[in-house]
Design a protein around this motif. Structure first.
Motif, PDB file in Angstrom:
ATOM      1  N   THR A   1       9.339  33.541  -5.401  1.00  0.00           N
ATOM      2  CA  THR A   1       9.560  33.337  -3.962  1.00  0.00           C
ATOM      3  C   THR A   1       8.258  33.492  -3.184  1.00  0.00           C
ATOM      4  OG1 THR A   1      11.842  34.111  -4.121  1.00  0.00           O
ATOM      5  CG2 THR A   1      10.806  34.179  -1.943  1.00  0.00           C
ATOM      6  N   GLU A   2       7.476  34.530  -3.528  1.00  0.00           N
ATOM      7  CA  GLU A   2       6.238  34.759  -2.788  1.00  0.00           C
ATOM      8  C   GLU A   2       5.220  33.653  -3.046  1.00  0.00           C
ATOM      9  OE1 GLU A   2       3.698  38.276  -0.968  1.00  0.00           O
ATOM     10  OE2 GLU A   2       4.925  38.742  -2.707  1.00  0.00           O
ATOM     11  N   CYS A   3       5.109  33.190  -4.286  1.00  0.00           N
ATOM     12  CA  CYS A   3       4.197  32.072  -4.582  1.00  0.00           C
ATOM     13  C   CYS A   3       4.610  30.830  -3.791  1.00  0.00           C
ATOM     14  CB  CYS A   3       4.198  31.771  -6.073  1.00  0.00           C
ATOM     15  SG  CYS A   3       3.380  33.018  -7.099  1.00  0.00           S
ATOM     16  N   ALA A   4       5.900  30.578  -3.731  1.00  0.00           N
ATOM     17  CA  ALA A   4       6.390  29.412  -2.998  1.00  0.00           C
ATOM     18  C   ALA A   4       6.037  29.516  -1.515  1.00  0.00           C
ATOM     19  CB  ALA A   4       7.898  29.274  -3.186  1.00  0.00           C
ATOM     20  N   GLN A   5       6.193  30.701  -0.944  1.00  0.00           N
ATOM     21  CA  GLN A   5       5.886  30.880   0.478  1.00  0.00           C
ATOM     22  C   GLN A   5       4.391  30.727   0.743  1.00  0.00           C
ATOM     23  OE1 GLN A   5       7.568  34.752   1.198  1.00  0.00           O
ATOM     24  NE2 GLN A   5       9.651  33.954   1.534  1.00  0.00           N
ATOM     25  N   LEU A   6       3.563  31.301  -0.121  1.00  0.00           N
ATOM     26  CA  LEU A   6       2.113  31.217   0.075  1.00  0.00           C
ATOM     27  C   LEU A   6       1.609  29.782  -0.009  1.00  0.00           C
ATOM     28  CD1 LEU A   6       0.843  34.288  -1.990  1.00  0.00           C
ATOM     29  CD2 LEU A   6       0.335  33.854   0.416  1.00  0.00           C
ATOM     30  N   LEU A   7       2.204  28.999  -0.886  1.00  0.00           N
ATOM     31  CA  LEU A   7       1.698  27.650  -1.162  1.00  0.00           C
ATOM     32  C   LEU A   7       2.520  26.560  -0.497  1.00  0.00           C
ATOM     33  CD1 LEU A   7       0.891  28.144  -4.952  1.00  0.00           C
ATOM     34  CD2 LEU A   7      -0.651  28.375  -2.997  1.00  0.00           C
ATOM     35  N   LYS A   8       3.550  26.958   0.257  1.00  0.00           N
ATOM     36  CA  LYS A   8       4.426  25.994   0.925  1.00  0.00           C
ATOM     37  C   LYS A   8       5.053  25.023  -0.088  1.00  0.00           C
ATOM     38  CE  LYS A   8       2.026  26.251   5.367  1.00  0.00           C
ATOM     39  NZ  LYS A   8       1.194  27.414   4.990  1.00  0.00           N
ATOM     40  N   LEU A   9       5.518  25.601  -1.176  1.00  0.00           N
ATOM     41  CA  LEU A   9       6.234  24.862  -2.204  1.00  0.00           C
ATOM     42  C   LEU A   9       7.685  25.328  -2.227  1.00  0.00           C
ATOM     43  CD1 LEU A   9       3.630  25.162  -5.123  1.00  0.00           C
ATOM     44  CD2 LEU A   9       3.958  23.193  -3.625  1.00  0.00           C
ATOM     45  N   THR A  10       8.512  24.584  -2.936  1.00  0.00           N
ATOM     46  CA  THR A  10       9.868  25.065  -3.155  1.00  0.00           C
ATOM     47  C   THR A  10       9.874  26.022  -4.341  1.00  0.00           C
ATOM     48  OG1 THR A  10      10.473  23.298  -4.698  1.00  0.00           O
ATOM     49  CG2 THR A  10      10.772  22.844  -2.342  1.00  0.00           C
TER      50      THR A  10
ATOM     51  N   LEU B   1      -7.288  33.838  -3.586  1.00  0.00           N
ATOM     52  CA  LEU B   1      -7.092  32.778  -4.575  1.00  0.00           C
ATOM     53  C   LEU B   1      -6.709  31.469  -3.902  1.00  0.00           C
ATOM     54  CD1 LEU B   1      -5.142  34.771  -7.325  1.00  0.00           C
ATOM     55  CD2 LEU B   1      -7.530  34.010  -7.419  1.00  0.00           C
ATOM     56  N   VAL B   2      -5.825  31.529  -2.933  1.00  0.00           N
ATOM     57  CA  VAL B   2      -5.403  30.311  -2.233  1.00  0.00           C
ATOM     58  C   VAL B   2      -6.595  29.689  -1.506  1.00  0.00           C
ATOM     59  CG1 VAL B   2      -3.897  29.383  -0.433  1.00  0.00           C
ATOM     60  CG2 VAL B   2      -3.035  31.138  -1.999  1.00  0.00           C
ATOM     61  N   ASP B   3      -7.442  30.520  -0.917  1.00  0.00           N
ATOM     62  CA  ASP B   3      -8.571  30.025  -0.130  1.00  0.00           C
ATOM     63  C   ASP B   3      -9.662  29.384  -0.978  1.00  0.00           C
ATOM     64  OD1 ASP B   3      -7.323  30.871   2.160  1.00  0.00           O
ATOM     65  OD2 ASP B   3      -8.461  32.746   2.341  1.00  0.00           O
ATOM     66  N   ARG B   4      -9.589  29.545  -2.281  1.00  0.00           N
ATOM     67  CA  ARG B   4     -10.599  28.922  -3.146  1.00  0.00           C
ATOM     68  C   ARG B   4     -10.428  27.410  -3.251  1.00  0.00           C
ATOM     69  NH1 ARG B   4     -10.837  32.899  -8.469  1.00  0.00           N
ATOM     70  NH2 ARG B   4     -11.684  34.747  -7.418  1.00  0.00           N
ATOM     71  N   TYR B   5      -9.261  26.905  -2.934  1.00  0.00           N
ATOM     72  CA  TYR B   5      -8.939  25.516  -3.258  1.00  0.00           C
ATOM     73  C   TYR B   5      -8.710  24.683  -2.000  1.00  0.00           C
ATOM     74  CZ  TYR B   5      -8.116  27.585  -7.837  1.00  0.00           C
ATOM     75  OH  TYR B   5      -8.256  28.263  -9.015  1.00  0.00           O
ATOM     76  N   PRO B   6      -9.265  23.459  -1.972  1.00  0.00           N
ATOM     77  CA  PRO B   6      -8.984  22.562  -0.847  1.00  0.00           C
ATOM     78  C   PRO B   6      -7.501  22.242  -0.719  1.00  0.00           C
ATOM     79  CG  PRO B   6     -10.833  21.748  -2.139  1.00  0.00           C
ATOM     80  CD  PRO B   6     -10.229  22.872  -2.917  1.00  0.00           C
ATOM     81  N   VAL B   7      -6.808  22.172  -1.839  1.00  0.00           N
ATOM     82  CA  VAL B   7      -5.357  21.955  -1.835  1.00  0.00           C
ATOM     83  C   VAL B   7      -4.717  23.233  -2.354  1.00  0.00           C
ATOM     84  CG1 VAL B   7      -3.463  20.560  -2.736  1.00  0.00           C
ATOM     85  CG2 VAL B   7      -5.666  19.487  -2.222  1.00  0.00           C
ATOM     86  N   GLY B   8      -3.925  23.876  -1.519  1.00  0.00           N
ATOM     87  CA  GLY B   8      -3.430  25.211  -1.821  1.00  0.00           C
ATOM     88  C   GLY B   8      -2.649  25.312  -3.112  1.00  0.00           C
ATOM     89  N   ARG B   9      -1.864  24.292  -3.460  1.00  0.00           N
ATOM     90  CA  ARG B   9      -1.017  24.404  -4.643  1.00  0.00           C
ATOM     91  C   ARG B   9      -1.837  24.536  -5.922  1.00  0.00           C
ATOM     92  NH1 ARG B   9       2.942  19.803  -4.735  1.00  0.00           N
ATOM     93  NH2 ARG B   9       3.499  20.673  -6.757  1.00  0.00           N
TER      94      ARG B   9
END
Length: 273
Positions: free
Chosen positions: A44-53, A13-21
């Protein structure tokens, strides 16, 4: 946390998007597929995958009503109480289900069979009042018909909706809403053919004005109406109401002779030909 198999799906899912968030909404559905609701570990896991808080993820998870912060039952029953459904009896439908199930909005029955909610528009106003099971709509239900529907759902005999197919449960639907197709290949539907970030827009640093291959847009032409433009670029704001010059004074009958509104001479009186 995601199982190893779902971890791979999450990365897809993350790899589908030019911008990970941009993958946050599908990832939150994937969390609900696995855990039955939005858990702290899932945030927590979503935040880590997307480099978000975690605060950024939680802000999204609490904004949309489809994301639940308490465990869901096997099925989610929604009653539309927006205007079109309300005037056709949705209030009575919801009240009957509330009494029949013994639960209120966003509460789950003691056997974990059903979570009940009242919802905003479910996009099917011509079939009001609408009751949905796992986002499949059942049209024109009376209170008695709604009770019969819910009893069949609890018994494991989900009837076909007005359109679509009987739901296998809210967790299966969350997997579909993540954009991953059916959990079981034997179920209706197919895994969508999705592009990846490599097929989509260029990376952020290579896009925008001045980037390789970008089209340089010409400066926009002056769009002031010709009758208001003057030699040094001033427009109507430099003249005054109805073509009067600042020197003419408020209420003066003199007009700027170059103004299109100067149709009669100073000798003419109103009514003269």
């Amino acid at each position: 946390m995601f199982s190893p198999e779902l971890k791979e799906k999450a990365q897809e899912l993350v790899d589908r998007y030019p911008v990970g968030r941009s993958a946050l909404l599908p990832l939150l559905h994937l969390v609900q597929h696995q855990d039955g609701y939005i858990t702290d570990d899932g945030i927590t896991e979503c935040a880590q995958l997307l480099k978000l808080t975690k605060a950024e993820v939680n802000a999204v998870a609490t904004f949309y009503s489809m994301y639940k912060r308490a465990p869901l039952g096997r099925h989610l029953v929604s009653v539309c109480t927006n205007f079109a459904c309300q005037v056709r009896g949705a209030g009575e439908v919801y009240q009957r289900l509330h009494e029949h199930l013994g639960v209120a909005h966003n509460e789950t029955t003691s056997d974990s069979a059903v979570t009940l909610e009242h919802a905003e528009c479910l996009g099917n106003c011509d079939g009001a009042p609408i009751v949905s099971v796992d986002y499949f709509n059942y049209e024109c239900l009376s209170p008695d018909a709604a009770v019969d529907l819910v009893d069949r759902v609890i018994a494991g005999d989900v009837p076909p909706p007005t359109r679509g197919y009987p739901s296998g449960g809210i967790r299966d639907m969350q997997y579909r809403l993540a954009g991953l197709g059916p959990v079981d290949a034997a179920q209706p539907g197919a895994i969508p053919d999705q592009a990846t970030a490599a097929d989509a827009a260029p990376p952020v640093q290579d896009s925008g004005p001045g980037a390789p291959g970008a089209v340089d847009a010409a400066e926009p032409a002056d769009t002031k109406p010709a009758e208001f433009a003057d030699a040094d670029g001033g427009g109507a704001e430099r003249r005054g109401p109805e073509g009067m010059t600042p020197a003419s004074g408020e209420g003066s009958s003199e007009r700027d002779p170059e103004s299109p509104g100067a149709a009669r001479t100073q000798d003419q009186e109103p009514g003269d030909g």
